[in-house]
Design a protein around this motif. Structure first.
Motif, PDB file in Angstrom:
ATOM      1  N   GLN A 152       0.853  -1.188   0.000  1.00  0.00           N
ATOM      2  CA  GLN A 152       0.000   0.000   0.000  1.00  0.00           C
ATOM      3  C   GLN A 152       0.892   1.242   0.000  1.00  0.00           C
ATOM      4  OE1 GLN A 152      -3.396   0.019   0.072  1.00  0.00           O
ATOM      5  NE2 GLN A 152      -3.702  -2.191   0.257  1.00  0.00           N
ATOM      6  N   ARG A 153       0.718   2.086  -1.005  1.00  0.00           N
ATOM      7  CA  ARG A 153       1.601   3.243  -1.140  1.00  0.00           C
ATOM      8  C   ARG A 153       1.563   4.146   0.100  1.00  0.00           C
ATOM      9  NH1 ARG A 153       0.803   8.180  -5.363  1.00  0.00           N
ATOM     10  NH2 ARG A 153       0.890   6.553  -6.955  1.00  0.00           N
ATOM     11  N   ASN A 154       0.356   4.455   0.592  1.00  0.00           N
ATOM     12  CA  ASN A 154       0.254   5.376   1.725  1.00  0.00           C
ATOM     13  C   ASN A 154       0.852   4.790   3.001  1.00  0.00           C
ATOM     14  OD1 ASN A 154      -0.946   7.169   0.057  1.00  0.00           O
ATOM     15  ND2 ASN A 154      -2.942   7.180   1.048  1.00  0.00           N
ATOM     16  N   ASP A 169      -5.241  19.151   3.832  1.00  0.00           N
ATOM     17  CA  ASP A 169      -4.372  18.220   3.112  1.00  0.00           C
ATOM     18  C   ASP A 169      -3.283  17.800   4.103  1.00  0.00           C
ATOM     19  OD1 ASP A 169      -2.394  16.946   1.587  1.00  0.00           O
ATOM     20  OD2 ASP A 169      -2.849  18.144  -0.185  1.00  0.00           O
ATOM     21  N   ARG A 223      -0.661  16.115   3.861  1.00  0.00           N
ATOM     22  CA  ARG A 223       0.729  16.277   3.407  1.00  0.00           C
ATOM     23  C   ARG A 223       1.225  17.688   3.704  1.00  0.00           C
ATOM     24  NH1 ARG A 223      -0.466  14.382  -2.633  1.00  0.00           N
ATOM     25  NH2 ARG A 223      -2.075  15.946  -2.209  1.00  0.00           N
ATOM     26  N   SER A 244      -4.652   4.962   6.059  1.00  0.00           N
ATOM     27  CA  SER A 244      -5.664   5.278   5.054  1.00  0.00           C
ATOM     28  C   SER A 244      -5.851   4.140   4.057  1.00  0.00           C
ATOM     29  CB  SER A 244      -5.301   6.569   4.316  1.00  0.00           C
ATOM     30  OG  SER A 244      -4.069   6.440   3.654  1.00  0.00           O
ATOM     31  N   TRP A 255       4.976  13.807  -0.216  1.00  0.00           N
ATOM     32  CA  TRP A 255       4.053  14.108  -1.313  1.00  0.00           C
ATOM     33  C   TRP A 255       3.876  12.949  -2.282  1.00  0.00           C
ATOM     34  CZ3 TRP A 255       0.988  18.347  -1.224  1.00  0.00           C
ATOM     35  CH2 TRP A 255       1.270  19.263  -0.217  1.00  0.00           C
ATOM     36  N   PHE A 256       4.534  11.811  -1.989  1.00  0.00           N
ATOM     37  CA  PHE A 256       4.242  10.585  -2.736  1.00  0.00           C
ATOM     38  C   PHE A 256       2.973   9.917  -2.217  1.00  0.00           C
ATOM     39  CE2 PHE A 256       8.748  10.976  -3.842  1.00  0.00           C
ATOM     40  CZ  PHE A 256       8.705  10.659  -5.201  1.00  0.00           C
ATOM     41  N   ALA A 257       2.501  10.324  -1.026  1.00  0.00           N
ATOM     42  CA  ALA A 257       1.240   9.790  -0.500  1.00  0.00           C
ATOM     43  C   ALA A 257       0.091  10.286  -1.366  1.00  0.00           C
ATOM     44  CB  ALA A 257       1.045  10.222   0.942  1.00  0.00           C
ATOM     45  N   LYS A 258      -0.951   9.462  -1.464  1.00  0.00           N
ATOM     46  CA  LYS A 258      -2.050   9.749  -2.378  1.00  0.00           C
ATOM     47  C   LYS A 258      -3.357   9.932  -1.618  1.00  0.00           C
ATOM     48  CE  LYS A 258      -4.131   7.892  -6.623  1.00  0.00           C
ATOM     49  NZ  LYS A 258      -4.164   6.734  -7.549  1.00  0.00           N
ATOM     50  N   PRO A 259      -4.026  11.105  -1.759  1.00  0.00           N
ATOM     51  CA  PRO A 259      -5.328  11.290  -1.119  1.00  0.00           C
ATOM     52  C   PRO A 259      -6.366  10.352  -1.751  1.00  0.00           C
ATOM     53  CG  PRO A 259      -4.385  13.364  -1.913  1.00  0.00           C
ATOM     54  CD  PRO A 259      -3.583  12.267  -2.510  1.00  0.00           C
ATOM     55  N   PHE A 319      -7.306  10.612   2.534  1.00  0.00           N
ATOM     56  CA  PHE A 319      -6.605  10.065   3.695  1.00  0.00           C
ATOM     57  C   PHE A 319      -7.548   9.632   4.808  1.00  0.00           C
ATOM     58  CE2 PHE A 319      -3.407  13.008   1.838  1.00  0.00           C
ATOM     59  CZ  PHE A 319      -2.519  12.032   1.434  1.00  0.00           C
TER      60      PHE A 319
END
Length: 520
Positions: free
Chosen positions: A277-279, A342, A344, A397, A505-509, A511
């Motif tokens: 999972q990226r987040n 946001d 991030r 998330s 900022w590589f995290a993806k909404p 969240f």
């Protein structure tokens, strides 16, 4: 054997708690979490007293710290498996009770081996406590209030290490060192009784999954060697020591094999699939490296105050404590409004404040007053909730509810390892930079430098012999060298905080937390 669910567990999700039961649960869980995290630092200031009482050297006394951290670090990633096997409520309450029992054993210890064994058992018993405290709060809070739950949980984790040294110093000075363990008894028993009374009928499903013995063995040996290496490396000149080198190689081999094994195991003891999972990956990396820099500041700062500026343990704790003021005030407000922000950007703000205050610290000299040192610590508190609370939501998330315990346990493990590595590296960096600065400054104490000869002449006129004058100069050089070295450490931490900002900022909404719950 395949994992089979316990059919006795209820299938329908239970309604969240409200009113007095929710308030009671929050207090019980918060105090148990506070107590567990507190015990990681409360012993620090009591080590000289413990060593003297049990007839060992202060360096041997530090085993009381490392043994606890070692056992706790090993148990944290096992939280998910334990919760699935025995149920989240039973595992949490059992963890609290074991923590209390072994705390009493530590207080009653009459020898260092007995105390170390007690601390190992205390750390092992408490391992799942922090991760499951978050899981229980999130699963029993209404969805619209889960941001508050996350804020309250994060604050207990952050504030406890700050007040640990102050409380430990006060108890040790006014009573005796066993009381730093005895105070866990009333708090732990109350937390266990309240939690069990409120949640015993809200137990999660259990699965009779077989334990991954190979993974468990690799985890215990790998983390054990790593923790022992980090705790003792500085005293043995790191990899110049065959023992430290051997421990490092064993840790590297075991942890590498652990990763490969757990990725392919049918019933992994550590669920590394979470990193797909990226987040979760971005959140845990940011949390671990951010904790590395944050903890480094919090370890070196009080050490510098005591070793170089002559502060007592209590006053060093008081100089450190103001960081909790703004953090305590802002956390509930941030938790209530996270869904409007946001995350991030919030963590970016936190890293900028951390970087700014770390740079601020790097400008101080050895004549800095108590009030001068307290101001940046106070300002730093602004960043703490903006760092811990959003990152906990980022890594949770999008995860299904049944993975919260595993995710929380694994992230706490990474945070703990980040803290241990930070302690080892930052203290070593501080000492090595101190030696470098001392050698550089000593070059100017020679007959060829008029300022040095003039200062020695003044000391001789004051009645000091030449040997005494050189001894005093060496003390002054050491004081300034260690101050310049601590400036270097703060400067390095400031740079690390800035470098971490792009990672966020590589995290993806969006969240929202597990199941998209938090903040919605």
């Amino acid at each position: 054997m395949a994992a089979t669910p316990n059919d006795a567990a209820p299938d329908a999700p239970l309604k969240p708690l409200h009113g007095a039961p929710l308030a009671l649960l929050t207090i019980a869980v918060a105090f148990s979490t506070f107590m567990e995290v507190l015990d990681m630092t409360i012993v620090n200031v009591a080590v000289p007293h413990i060593a003297g009482s049990l007839g060992v050297s202060p360096s041997e006394g530090t085993w009381t710290i490392s043994s606890y951290a070692l056992a706790s670090a090993i148990m944290q990633p096992l939280t998910g498996w334990l919760a699935r096997r025995f149920g989240e409520v039973k595992t949490f309450v059992g963890s609290v009770l074991l923590f209390v029992v072994f705390s009493m054993l530590c207080g009653l210890a009459t020898s260092m081996p007995m105390l170390v064994i007690g601390r190992l058992l205390q750390g092992a018993g408490s391992g799942p406590m922090v991760a499951l405290s978050l899981t229980l709060l999130l699963s029993n809070y209404p969805k619209e209030k889960q941001g508050i739950a996350l804020a309250l949980w994060a604050m207990t984790v952050v504030v406890a290490p700050i007040f640990g040294p102050i409380l430990g110093g006060w108890l040790t000075d006014n009573f005796s060192w066993p009381w730093i363990f005895y105070i866990n008894l009333p708090v732990g028993l109350a937390a266990a009784v309240v939690t069990w009374g409120l949640l015993r009928k809200r137990e999660t499903k259990t699965y009779k999954a077989p334990i991954d013995m190979v993974g468990l063995a690799l985890l215990v040996v790998g983390v054990g060697c790593l923790q022992f290496m980090l705790d003792n490396g500085n005293d043995h000149d790191w990899f110049a020591s065959p023992m430290i080198l051997t421990l490092g190689l064993i840790a590297l081999v075991c942890l590498t094999f652990l990763i490969v094994w757990e990725l392919h195991a049918k019933h992994p003891v550590v669920d590394l699939s979470l990193f797909r999972q990226r987040n979760f990956t971005v959140g845990v990396i940011s949390l671990s490296l951010g904790m590395f820099a944050f903890f480094g500041i919090n370890v070196v700062f009080p050490l510098w105050l005591q070793v170089t500026l002559g502060y007592t343990a209590t006053w060093a704790g008081l100089a450190t404590a103001p960081v909790g003021v703004l953090a305590f005030l802002i956390a509930p407000i941030l938790g209530k409004n996270m869904h409007k922000l946001d995350l991030r950007a919030v963590v970016t703000f936190a890293f900028l404040v951390f970087a700014g205050t770390a740079y601020w610290f790097s400008t101080f000299d050895s004549s800095a007053s108590f009030s001068t040192l307290v101001v940046p610590r106070f300002v730093m508190g602004l960043a703490i909730p903006c760092f811990f609370i959003p990152l906990n939501q980022v890594y949770l998330s999008g995860l299904p509810v049944d993975q919260i315990a595993s995710a929380s346990g694994l992230s706490n493990f990474c945070r703990t390892i980040g803290s241990s590595v930070s302690t080892a590296i930052m203290v070593t960096l501080w000492q090595h930079r101190g030696e470098t600065h001392h050698a550089t400054q000593a070059e100017y104490v020679s007959p060829g430098h008029p300022a040095a000869t003039h200062f020695i002449d003044q000391l001789s006129h004051a009645g000091l012999s030449h040997t005494q004058s050189l001894g005093l100069i060496d003390q002054l050089l050491t004081r300034e060298a260690l101050t310049l070295a601590v400036n270097d450490v703060f400067w390095a931490c400031a740079i690390l905080f800035v470098l971490l900002i792009p990672v966020l900022w590589f995290a993806k909404p969006p969240f929202g937390s597990a199941g998209g719950a938090v903040g919605h």
